[in-house]
Scaffold this motif. Structure first.
Motif, PDB file in Angstrom:
ATOM      1  N   LEU A 127      -3.175   4.658  -7.124  1.00 21.47           N
ATOM      2  CA  LEU A 127      -3.379   5.990  -6.555  1.00 21.47           C
ATOM      3  C   LEU A 127      -4.754   6.575  -6.861  1.00 21.47           C
ATOM      4  CD1 LEU A 127       0.147   7.569  -7.152  1.00 21.47           C
ATOM      5  CD2 LEU A 127      -0.784   6.544  -5.062  1.00 21.47           C
ATOM      6  N   GLN A 128      -5.534   5.870  -7.650  1.00 23.55           N
ATOM      7  CA  GLN A 128      -6.920   6.280  -7.881  1.00 23.55           C
ATOM      8  C   GLN A 128      -7.815   5.927  -6.696  1.00 23.55           C
ATOM      9  OE1 GLN A 128      -8.339   4.604 -11.585  1.00 23.55           O
ATOM     10  NE2 GLN A 128      -6.475   5.216 -12.663  1.00 23.55           N
ATOM     11  N   HIS A 129      -7.264   5.139  -5.757  1.00 25.71           N
ATOM     12  CA  HIS A 129      -8.064   4.628  -4.640  1.00 25.71           C
ATOM     13  C   HIS A 129      -7.558   5.180  -3.308  1.00 25.71           C
ATOM     14  CE1 HIS A 129     -10.068   1.833  -7.370  1.00 25.71           C
ATOM     15  NE2 HIS A 129      -8.890   1.750  -7.949  1.00 25.71           N
ATOM     16  N   LYS A 130      -8.439   5.213  -2.352  1.00 25.60           N
ATOM     17  CA  LYS A 130      -8.137   5.768  -1.043  1.00 25.60           C
ATOM     18  C   LYS A 130      -7.185   4.868  -0.263  1.00 25.60           C
ATOM     19  CE  LYS A 130     -10.510   7.462   3.113  1.00 25.60           C
ATOM     20  NZ  LYS A 130     -11.833   7.641   3.777  1.00 25.60           N
ATOM     21  N   ALA A 131      -6.368   5.474   0.578  1.00 24.68           N
ATOM     22  CA  ALA A 131      -5.476   4.697   1.447  1.00 24.68           C
ATOM     23  C   ALA A 131      -6.286   3.761   2.334  1.00 24.68           C
ATOM     24  CB  ALA A 131      -4.642   5.638   2.310  1.00 24.68           C
ATOM     25  N   ASP A 132      -5.731   2.588   2.597  1.00 27.37           N
ATOM     26  CA  ASP A 132      -6.410   1.632   3.468  1.00 27.37           C
ATOM     27  C   ASP A 132      -6.343   2.051   4.930  1.00 27.37           C
ATOM     28  OD1 ASP A 132      -7.082   0.045   1.303  1.00 27.37           O
ATOM     29  OD2 ASP A 132      -5.324  -1.255   1.507  1.00 27.37           O
ATOM     30  N   PHE A 133      -5.244   2.708   5.317  1.00 27.44           N
ATOM     31  CA  PHE A 133      -5.078   3.208   6.677  1.00 27.44           C
ATOM     32  C   PHE A 133      -3.889   4.162   6.692  1.00 27.44           C
ATOM     33  CE2 PHE A 133      -3.187  -1.037   6.292  1.00 27.44           C
ATOM     34  CZ  PHE A 133      -1.847  -0.784   6.572  1.00 27.44           C
ATOM     35  N   ALA A 134      -3.706   4.876   7.777  1.00 26.49           N
ATOM     36  CA  ALA A 134      -2.578   5.798   7.892  1.00 26.49           C
ATOM     37  C   ALA A 134      -1.268   5.019   7.984  1.00 26.49           C
ATOM     38  CB  ALA A 134      -2.753   6.672   9.130  1.00 26.49           C
ATOM     39  N   PRO A 135      -0.180   5.545   7.407  1.00 31.04           N
ATOM     40  CA  PRO A 135       1.107   4.846   7.442  1.00 31.04           C
ATOM     41  C   PRO A 135       1.512   4.442   8.853  1.00 31.04           C
ATOM     42  CG  PRO A 135       1.232   6.741   5.994  1.00 31.04           C
ATOM     43  CD  PRO A 135      -0.089   6.823   6.683  1.00 31.04           C
ATOM     44  N   GLY A 136       1.900   3.170   9.008  1.00 30.21           N
ATOM     45  CA  GLY A 136       2.360   2.660  10.290  1.00 30.21           C
ATOM     46  C   GLY A 136       1.269   2.250  11.243  1.00 30.21           C
ATOM     47  N   GLU A 137       0.012   2.468  10.875  1.00 27.18           N
ATOM     48  CA  GLU A 137      -1.101   2.172  11.773  1.00 27.18           C
ATOM     49  C   GLU A 137      -1.301   0.685  11.982  1.00 27.18           C
ATOM     50  OE1 GLU A 137      -5.592   2.705  10.775  1.00 27.18           O
ATOM     51  OE2 GLU A 137      -4.927   4.597  11.671  1.00 27.18           O
ATOM     52  N   LYS A 138      -1.120  -0.110  10.919  1.00 26.57           N
ATOM     53  CA  LYS A 138      -1.241  -1.565  11.015  1.00 26.57           C
ATOM     54  C   LYS A 138      -0.560  -2.215   9.819  1.00 26.57           C
ATOM     55  CE  LYS A 138      -5.913  -1.733   9.016  1.00 26.57           C
ATOM     56  NZ  LYS A 138      -7.292  -2.259   9.209  1.00 26.57           N
ATOM     57  N   TRP A 139      -0.777  -3.527   9.669  1.00 29.49           N
ATOM     58  CA  TRP A 139      -0.149  -4.295   8.591  1.00 29.49           C
ATOM     59  C   TRP A 139      -1.223  -4.744   7.600  1.00 29.49           C
ATOM     60  CZ3 TRP A 139      -0.636  -9.038   6.285  1.00 29.49           C
ATOM     61  CH2 TRP A 139       0.443  -9.496   5.504  1.00 29.49           C
ATOM     62  N   ALA A 140      -0.936  -4.636   6.310  1.00 27.03           N
ATOM     63  CA  ALA A 140      -1.822  -5.188   5.277  1.00 27.03           C
ATOM     64  C   ALA A 140      -1.017  -5.390   4.001  1.00 27.03           C
ATOM     65  CB  ALA A 140      -3.010  -4.273   5.012  1.00 27.03           C
ATOM     66  N   TYR A 141      -1.249  -6.513   3.356  1.00 23.79           N
ATOM     67  CA  TYR A 141      -0.475  -6.919   2.183  1.00 23.79           C
ATOM     68  C   TYR A 141      -0.873  -6.094   0.961  1.00 23.79           C
ATOM     69  CZ  TYR A 141       2.188 -10.401  -0.485  1.00 23.79           C
ATOM     70  OH  TYR A 141       3.124 -11.045  -1.239  1.00 23.79           O
ATOM     71  N   SER A 142       0.099  -5.478   0.314  1.00 29.26           N
ATOM     72  CA  SER A 142      -0.168  -4.674  -0.876  1.00 29.26           C
ATOM     73  C   SER A 142       1.007  -4.750  -1.835  1.00 29.26           C
ATOM     74  CB  SER A 142      -0.433  -3.217  -0.498  1.00 29.26           C
ATOM     75  OG  SER A 142      -0.565  -2.414  -1.656  1.00 29.26           O
ATOM     76  N   ASN A 143       0.740  -5.175  -3.059  1.00 34.30           N
ATOM     77  CA  ASN A 143       1.793  -5.218  -4.076  1.00 34.30           C
ATOM     78  C   ASN A 143       2.329  -3.829  -4.403  1.00 34.30           C
ATOM     79  OD1 ASN A 143       1.839  -8.027  -4.515  1.00 34.30           O
ATOM     80  ND2 ASN A 143       0.063  -7.914  -5.850  1.00 34.30           N
ATOM     81  N   THR A 144       1.528  -2.793  -4.154  1.00 37.82           N
ATOM     82  CA  THR A 144       1.950  -1.427  -4.453  1.00 37.82           C
ATOM     83  C   THR A 144       3.193  -1.041  -3.667  1.00 37.82           C
ATOM     84  OG1 THR A 144      -0.388  -0.902  -4.808  1.00 37.82           O
ATOM     85  CG2 THR A 144       1.137   0.955  -4.630  1.00 37.82           C
ATOM     86  N   ASN A 145       3.344  -1.573  -2.461  1.00 42.17           N
ATOM     87  CA  ASN A 145       4.550  -1.297  -1.678  1.00 42.17           C
ATOM     88  C   ASN A 145       5.811  -1.696  -2.430  1.00 42.17           C
ATOM     89  OD1 ASN A 145       3.345  -0.296   0.770  1.00 42.17           O
ATOM     90  ND2 ASN A 145       2.672  -2.374   1.211  1.00 42.17           N
ATOM     91  N   TYR A 146       5.787  -2.862  -3.056  1.00 40.59           N
ATOM     92  CA  TYR A 146       6.983  -3.355  -3.747  1.00 40.59           C
ATOM     93  C   TYR A 146       7.139  -2.759  -5.133  1.00 40.59           C
ATOM     94  CZ  TYR A 146       8.563  -5.965   0.107  1.00 40.59           C
ATOM     95  OH  TYR A 146       9.077  -6.267   1.337  1.00 40.59           O
TER      96      TYR A 146
END
Length: 395
Positions: free
Chosen positions: A191-210
């Motif tokens: 959470l110290q870092h900016k979002a990669d994109f708006a929710p639902g905008e596209k797909w990208a692998y992130s361990n933070t989701n799990y």
């Protein structure tokens, strides 16, 4: 766990989920002198029903090639037929320092296959009416997920499981410490870092989701994620060699091949078998075997772990990007990949310092999993491992 001094090797690289690499200094001293020639030992095979010597076994040939051509220390495979019969394979050396054989169906760190287990627990809670896939994360973790372009009121549980939330990947930013990490520490880092994109905008692998999916499980059930996996999945379907390591446990309990890391092409291999895996947590902490993974994915597709409605949701996919390969699609914690013989198989795969696992199961009841004792940087070698899985499932 015996006391060890740890050192980092280079900075974290963005692997499948941005997994970090770290090695014990003592292991580096012990194994670093091993010559490259040690990586080409005679391959061996062990099988519940031994391959017919009159007809070359293509799975065994594939494992042999991974050792002899791709220069991997060891490769293991388990292939389960629709009739439930299993054939086990090994190639290479299980311990380069001693020359010990590869343990038959040995335990390995299965990395991101853990995500499928986490997703199953969440979907079981959905089936019980305790979680809604389309509810915001804030419904279950109020006020916890906030940051630059990040708001838990606008990210759904489904987006976590499908990797479409836009959350930055915490493991990309892990520092030099090899130690126990509390899940909240990992979330704070992300959470110290900016979002990669708006929710639902596209797909990208992130361990933070799990990471967040695991925290939701604990909030709803009031029990540790490890306990929920054990009582909901591991024990009911008889995964006798699968477990979630306890905090601070850097060992692998049962017979296992050593896991290795190479700093650069042609460099000596370093033994990284013993490490605290807590930084993987809900995204990658489990230890298992090829055969247990086959049992898990077979049971999952058969409907033994989820009601039909939730299994259908799990298998509703979107297009993926790196690292899953051409034609792969991501569901809710599960990946479909095309087979050369037609159709698809369902699995996930995992990458963890010292180990790489690939495999899954088909709707017709065949399952195969391959593990190698190095985390793979080379795309060509990764494709070779995938090809062995394809061979096993198309036999």
């Amino acid at each position: 766990m015996r006391a060890q001094t740890w050192q980092r090797i280079r900075s974290p690289r963005r692997q499948q989920g941005g997994r970090r690499r770290a090695v014990p200094a003592a292991a580096a001293m012990a194994v670093g002198v091993l010559a490259m020639s040690a990586l080409a030992p005679p391959a061996s095979a062990s099988a519940a029903a031994r391959p017919n010597t009159a007809r070359p076994d293509t799975v065994q040939q594939g494992l042999d090639a991974l050792v002899r051509t791709d220069r991997l220390p060891a490769a293991l495979a388990s292939v389960r037929g629709p009739d439930g019969r299993t054939r086990i394979y090994t190639a290479g050396v299980g311990d380069l320092a001693t020359g010990a054989k590869v343990p038959v169906d040995g335990q390995v760190r299965i990395g991101s296959n853990t995500k499928t287990f986490t997703a199953v627990v969440v979907l079981q809670l959905v089936g019980e009416g305790k979680v809604s896939l389309d509810a915001p994360v804030d419904t279950y973790l109020p006020g916890l997920v906030r940051g630059d372009g990040i708001d838990g009121r606008h990210i759904t549980v489904r987006q976590l499981l499908q990797q479409t939330s836009g959350l930055p990947n915490y493991s990309t930013y892990l520092g030099d410490d090899v130690r126990y990490f509390d899940p909240r520490d990992l979330l704070d880092l992300a959470l110290q870092h900016k979002a990669d994109f708006a929710p639902g905008e596209k797909w990208a692998y992130s361990n933070t989701n799990y990471l967040l999916a695991g925290l939701i499980v604990q909030k709803i059930t009031g029990r540790p994620l490890a306990e929920e996996m054990d009582r909901r999945i591991i024990k009911p379907i008889g995964l006798r060699h699968t477990y979630f390591p306890a905090p601070g446990d850097a060992t692998i309990r049962e017979a296992h091949p050593k896991g290795y890391y190479r700093d650069s092409a042609g460099a000596p291999l370093l033994d990284v078998t013993e490490t605290d895996p807590s930084w993987g947590w809900a995204a990658g902490q489990l230890v298992s075997t090829d055969s247990d993974l086959n049992r898990f994915f077979t049971a999952l597709l058969h409907g033994d772990l989820l009601p039909e409605a939730q299994l259908t949701q799990m298998r509703t996919t979107v297009a993926t990007e790196y690292p899953f390969g051409d034609g792969a699609r991501y569901g809710l914690g599960i990946v479909s990949k095309p087979l050369s013989c037609g159709g698809v198989y369902w699995g996930h795969g995992g990458s963890f310092p010292g180990y790489e696992t690939r495999g899954g199961a088909t709707d017709r009841g065949r399952a195969a999993n391959v593990a190698v004792t190095m985390q793979l940087d080379d795309e060509a070698t990764r494709k070779h491992v995938d090809a062995v899985v394809d061979t096993a499932l198309c036999r």
